[in-house]
Design a protein around this motif. Structure first.
Motif, PDB file in Angstrom:
ATOM      1  N   TYR A 184       1.011  -1.226   0.025  1.00 44.17           N
ATOM      2  CA  TYR A 184      -0.094   0.249  -0.034  1.00 44.17           C
ATOM      3  C   TYR A 184       0.838   1.246   0.017  1.00 44.17           C
ATOM      4  O   TYR A 184       2.236   1.339   0.202  1.00 44.17           O
ATOM      5  CB  TYR A 184      -1.134  -0.023   1.194  1.00 44.17           C
ATOM      6  CG  TYR A 184      -0.051   0.013   2.341  1.00 44.17           C
ATOM      7  CD1 TYR A 184      -0.236   1.266   3.183  1.00 44.17           C
ATOM      8  CD2 TYR A 184       0.130  -1.210   3.149  1.00 44.17           C
ATOM      9  CE1 TYR A 184       0.570   1.438   4.554  1.00 44.17           C
ATOM     10  CE2 TYR A 184       0.824  -1.151   4.647  1.00 44.17           C
ATOM     11  CZ  TYR A 184       0.981   0.171   5.091  1.00 44.17           C
ATOM     12  OH  TYR A 184       1.486   0.164   6.325  1.00 44.17           O
ATOM     13  N   ALA A 185       0.278   2.230  -0.122  1.00 48.77           N
ATOM     14  CA  ALA A 185       1.083   3.743  -0.151  1.00 48.77           C
ATOM     15  C   ALA A 185       0.487   4.566   0.549  1.00 48.77           C
ATOM     16  O   ALA A 185      -0.910   4.602   1.188  1.00 48.77           O
ATOM     17  CB  ALA A 185       1.171   4.229  -1.527  1.00 48.77           C
ATOM     18  N   VAL A 186       1.267   5.545   1.326  1.00 46.61           N
ATOM     19  CA  VAL A 186       0.693   6.621   1.920  1.00 46.61           C
ATOM     20  C   VAL A 186       1.063   7.958   1.488  1.00 46.61           C
ATOM     21  O   VAL A 186       2.339   7.953   1.002  1.00 46.61           O
ATOM     22  CB  VAL A 186       1.311   6.722   3.395  1.00 46.61           C
ATOM     23  CG1 VAL A 186       0.581   8.019   4.223  1.00 46.61           C
ATOM     24  CG2 VAL A 186       0.693   5.480   4.395  1.00 46.61           C
ATOM     25  N   ILE A 187       0.176   8.550   0.913  1.00 46.68           N
ATOM     26  CA  ILE A 187       0.450   9.799   0.122  1.00 46.68           C
ATOM     27  C   ILE A 187      -0.158  10.791   0.495  1.00 46.68           C
ATOM     28  O   ILE A 187      -1.573  11.044   0.888  1.00 46.68           O
ATOM     29  CB  ILE A 187      -0.511   9.494  -1.451  1.00 46.68           C
ATOM     30  CG1 ILE A 187       0.247   8.261  -2.046  1.00 46.68           C
ATOM     31  CG2 ILE A 187       0.051  10.726  -2.281  1.00 46.68           C
ATOM     32  CD1 ILE A 187      -0.240   7.907  -3.431  1.00 46.68           C
ATOM     33  N   ALA A 188       0.581  11.979   0.990  1.00 45.45           N
ATOM     34  CA  ALA A 188       0.184  13.102   1.725  1.00 45.45           C
ATOM     35  C   ALA A 188      -0.739  12.874   3.009  1.00 45.45           C
ATOM     36  O   ALA A 188      -1.547  13.614   3.256  1.00 45.45           O
ATOM     37  CB  ALA A 188      -0.414  14.051   0.760  1.00 45.45           C
ATOM     38  N   GLY A 189      -0.427  11.829   3.540  1.00 47.15           N
ATOM     39  CA  GLY A 189      -0.999  11.448   5.056  1.00 47.15           C
ATOM     40  C   GLY A 189      -2.322  10.560   4.751  1.00 47.15           C
ATOM     41  O   GLY A 189      -2.860  10.245   5.794  1.00 47.15           O
ATOM     42  N   LEU A 190      -2.699  10.081   3.456  1.00 48.37           N
ATOM     43  CA  LEU A 190      -3.759   9.230   3.305  1.00 48.37           C
ATOM     44  C   LEU A 190      -3.326   7.935   2.714  1.00 48.37           C
ATOM     45  O   LEU A 190      -2.317   7.768   2.037  1.00 48.37           O
ATOM     46  CB  LEU A 190      -4.733   9.746   2.436  1.00 48.37           C
ATOM     47  CG  LEU A 190      -5.698  10.984   3.126  1.00 48.37           C
ATOM     48  CD1 LEU A 190      -6.576  11.474   1.532  1.00 48.37           C
ATOM     49  CD2 LEU A 190      -6.233  10.863   4.134  1.00 48.37           C
ATOM     50  N   ARG A 191      -3.847   6.781   3.217  1.00 50.62           N
ATOM     51  CA  ARG A 191      -3.524   5.568   2.926  1.00 50.62           C
ATOM     52  C   ARG A 191      -4.270   4.987   1.542  1.00 50.62           C
ATOM     53  O   ARG A 191      -5.536   5.226   1.562  1.00 50.62           O
ATOM     54  CB  ARG A 191      -3.890   4.425   3.894  1.00 50.62           C
ATOM     55  CG  ARG A 191      -3.190   3.212   3.711  1.00 50.62           C
ATOM     56  CD  ARG A 191      -3.237   2.231   4.821  1.00 50.62           C
ATOM     57  NE  ARG A 191      -4.619   2.123   5.544  1.00 50.62           N
ATOM     58  CZ  ARG A 191      -5.821   1.447   5.274  1.00 50.62           C
ATOM     59  NH1 ARG A 191      -5.561   0.505   4.332  1.00 50.62           N
ATOM     60  NH2 ARG A 191      -6.672   1.455   5.901  1.00 50.62           N
ATOM     61  N   LEU A 192      -3.513   4.667   0.406  1.00 51.46           N
ATOM     62  CA  LEU A 192      -4.163   4.239  -0.760  1.00 51.46           C
ATOM     63  C   LEU A 192      -3.861   2.955  -0.577  1.00 51.46           C
ATOM     64  O   LEU A 192      -2.715   2.286  -0.513  1.00 51.46           O
ATOM     65  CB  LEU A 192      -3.489   4.945  -1.846  1.00 51.46           C
ATOM     66  CG  LEU A 192      -3.856   4.240  -3.264  1.00 51.46           C
ATOM     67  CD1 LEU A 192      -5.216   4.522  -3.434  1.00 51.46           C
ATOM     68  CD2 LEU A 192      -3.172   4.727  -4.449  1.00 51.46           C
ATOM     69  N   ASP A 193      -4.832   1.844  -0.558  1.00 59.22           N
ATOM     70  CA  ASP A 193      -4.722   0.450  -0.458  1.00 59.22           C
ATOM     71  C   ASP A 193      -6.085  -0.351  -1.029  1.00 59.22           C
ATOM     72  O   ASP A 193      -6.849   0.553  -1.590  1.00 59.22           O
ATOM     73  CB  ASP A 193      -4.872   0.411   1.122  1.00 59.22           C
ATOM     74  CG  ASP A 193      -4.186  -1.048   1.592  1.00 59.22           C
ATOM     75  OD1 ASP A 193      -4.102  -1.981   0.968  1.00 59.22           O
ATOM     76  OD2 ASP A 193      -3.676  -1.123   2.897  1.00 59.22           O
ATOM     77  N   THR A 194      -5.907  -1.622  -1.180  1.00 62.37           N
ATOM     78  CA  THR A 194      -7.083  -2.170  -1.621  1.00 62.37           C
ATOM     79  C   THR A 194      -7.509  -3.140  -0.436  1.00 62.37           C
ATOM     80  O   THR A 194      -8.438  -4.044  -0.592  1.00 62.37           O
ATOM     81  CB  THR A 194      -6.642  -3.434  -2.707  1.00 62.37           C
ATOM     82  OG1 THR A 194      -5.926  -4.155  -2.404  1.00 62.37           O
ATOM     83  CG2 THR A 194      -6.367  -2.382  -4.229  1.00 62.37           C
ATOM     84  N   SER A 195      -7.154  -3.103   0.832  1.00 60.92           N
ATOM     85  CA  SER A 195      -7.496  -3.784   2.024  1.00 60.92           C
ATOM     86  C   SER A 195      -7.760  -2.757   3.298  1.00 60.92           C
ATOM     87  O   SER A 195      -7.092  -1.773   3.099  1.00 60.92           O
ATOM     88  CB  SER A 195      -6.618  -4.776   2.608  1.00 60.92           C
ATOM     89  OG  SER A 195      -5.575  -4.198   2.783  1.00 60.92           O
ATOM     90  N   MET A 196      -8.721  -3.066   4.000  1.00 58.73           N
ATOM     91  CA  MET A 196      -9.276  -2.188   4.993  1.00 58.73           C
ATOM     92  C   MET A 196      -9.508  -0.717   4.382  1.00 58.73           C
ATOM     93  O   MET A 196      -9.152   0.260   5.172  1.00 58.73           O
ATOM     94  CB  MET A 196      -7.871  -2.073   6.062  1.00 58.73           C
ATOM     95  CG  MET A 196      -7.698  -3.585   6.661  1.00 58.73           C
ATOM     96  SD  MET A 196      -5.771  -3.297   7.561  1.00 58.73           S
ATOM     97  CE  MET A 196      -6.401  -2.268   8.710  1.00 58.73           C
ATOM     98  N   THR A 197     -10.166  -0.664   3.474  1.00 56.37           N
ATOM     99  CA  THR A 197     -10.831   0.485   3.199  1.00 56.37           C
ATOM    100  C   THR A 197     -12.420   0.188   2.734  1.00 56.37           C
ATOM    101  O   THR A 197     -12.486  -1.033   2.528  1.00 56.37           O
ATOM    102  CB  THR A 197     -10.114   1.019   1.746  1.00 56.37           C
ATOM    103  OG1 THR A 197     -10.158  -0.013   0.640  1.00 56.37           O
ATOM    104  CG2 THR A 197      -8.738   1.228   2.035  1.00 56.37           C
ATOM    105  N   LYS A 198     -13.121   1.356   2.531  1.00 55.54           N
ATOM    106  CA  LYS A 198     -14.503   0.672   2.123  1.00 55.54           C
ATOM    107  C   LYS A 198     -14.713   0.500   0.711  1.00 55.54           C
ATOM    108  O   LYS A 198     -13.894   1.070  -0.203  1.00 55.54           O
ATOM    109  CB  LYS A 198     -15.231   2.249   2.139  1.00 55.54           C
ATOM    110  CG  LYS A 198     -15.445   2.849   3.794  1.00 55.54           C
ATOM    111  CD  LYS A 198     -16.153   3.991   3.881  1.00 55.54           C
ATOM    112  CE  LYS A 198     -16.363   4.484   5.215  1.00 55.54           C
ATOM    113  NZ  LYS A 198     -16.990   5.676   5.395  1.00 55.54           N
ATOM    114  N   GLY A 199     -15.297  -0.327   0.365  1.00 50.53           N
ATOM    115  CA  GLY A 199     -15.543  -0.980  -0.735  1.00 50.53           C
ATOM    116  C   GLY A 199     -14.732  -2.393  -0.993  1.00 50.53           C
ATOM    117  O   GLY A 199     -14.271  -2.737  -0.257  1.00 50.53           O
ATOM    118  N   ALA A 200     -14.750  -2.737  -2.101  1.00 46.62           N
ATOM    119  CA  ALA A 200     -14.169  -4.116  -2.505  1.00 46.62           C
ATOM    120  C   ALA A 200     -12.894  -4.030  -3.557  1.00 46.62           C
ATOM    121  O   ALA A 200     -12.314  -4.966  -4.141  1.00 46.62           O
ATOM    122  CB  ALA A 200     -15.224  -5.148  -3.313  1.00 46.62           C
ATOM    123  N   GLY A 201     -12.390  -2.808  -3.702  1.00 43.00           N
ATOM    124  CA  GLY A 201     -10.946  -2.369  -4.379  1.00 43.00           C
ATOM    125  C   GLY A 201     -10.330  -1.410  -4.033  1.00 43.00           C
ATOM    126  O   GLY A 201     -10.357  -1.169  -2.941  1.00 43.00           O
TER     127      GLY A 201
END
Length: 179
Positions: free
Chosen positions: A141-158
């Motif tokens: 995953y990546a943290v970009i400007a303080g937010l996590r961009l990920d495909t797990s532990m986020t709202k939705g399925a992607g």
């Protein structure tokens, strides 16, 4: 001596204060229908999350803004699929490394998508000032400007953004040059 990010934040704060000195348009006057810089960006330092999409901070470098805008194209609406985003950039679904690759390509930090294990050796070791990639052989995953961009532990399925951070235990921290 102040760090680069502290100096950027101070400069952004001065610019924000200067904006208040500009006289407002008379009541009923048209602004021409274009959005202002403050509508397209958040306050300095950290991205803001609104309705599942990230708003870049006002002091973010262009590459960071490009990464955020690209990620916004695939969050909310694109599903998860193993290998998604690797055969072609525009895909109906994305996996973890396809998601991060999509954002980093827009930021001109990579030329082609890579699997998560390759990201464990990508760039320079340690946290970046604006973008940090967390990778191991099974997920990333990546943290970009303080937010996590990920495909797990986020709202939705992607792909998705999250304010919540996850444990980085077992992940290599990597970044691109001075970002």
């Amino acid at each position: 001596m102040r760090s680069k990010i502290e100096l950027r934040r101070v400069a952004a704060g001065v610019l924000a204060l200067a904006a208040f000195a500009v006289p407002a348009a008379p009541a009923g006057a048209s602004t021409g229908g274009t959005s202002t810089e403050s509508e397209r960006t958040g306050p300095p330092g950290m991205a803001k999350l609104r309705k599942g999409k990230a708003t870049p901070p006002s002091d973010a470098p262009k590459r960071v803004v490009n990464a955020i805008e690209a990620a916004n194209e695939i969050v909310k609406g694109k599903g998860y699929c193993l290998g998604g985003g690797h055969a072609r950039w525009k895909s109906k679904c994305y996996d973890c490394s396809g998601t991060v690759s999509y954002a980093l390509k827009a930021a001109r930090m990579i030329r082609k998508p890579m699997p998560s294990g390759a990201y464990a050796k990508w760039g320079k070791g340690g946290k970046g000032e604006w973008i940090t990639v967390y990778a191991n052989g099974g997920h990333m995953y990546a943290v970009i400007a303080g937010l996590r961009l990920d495909t797990s532990m986020t709202k939705g399925a992607g792909p998705g953004w999250s304010k919540e951070m996850r444990s980085s235990k077992g992940f290599k921290k990597r970044h691109y040059r001075n970002y």
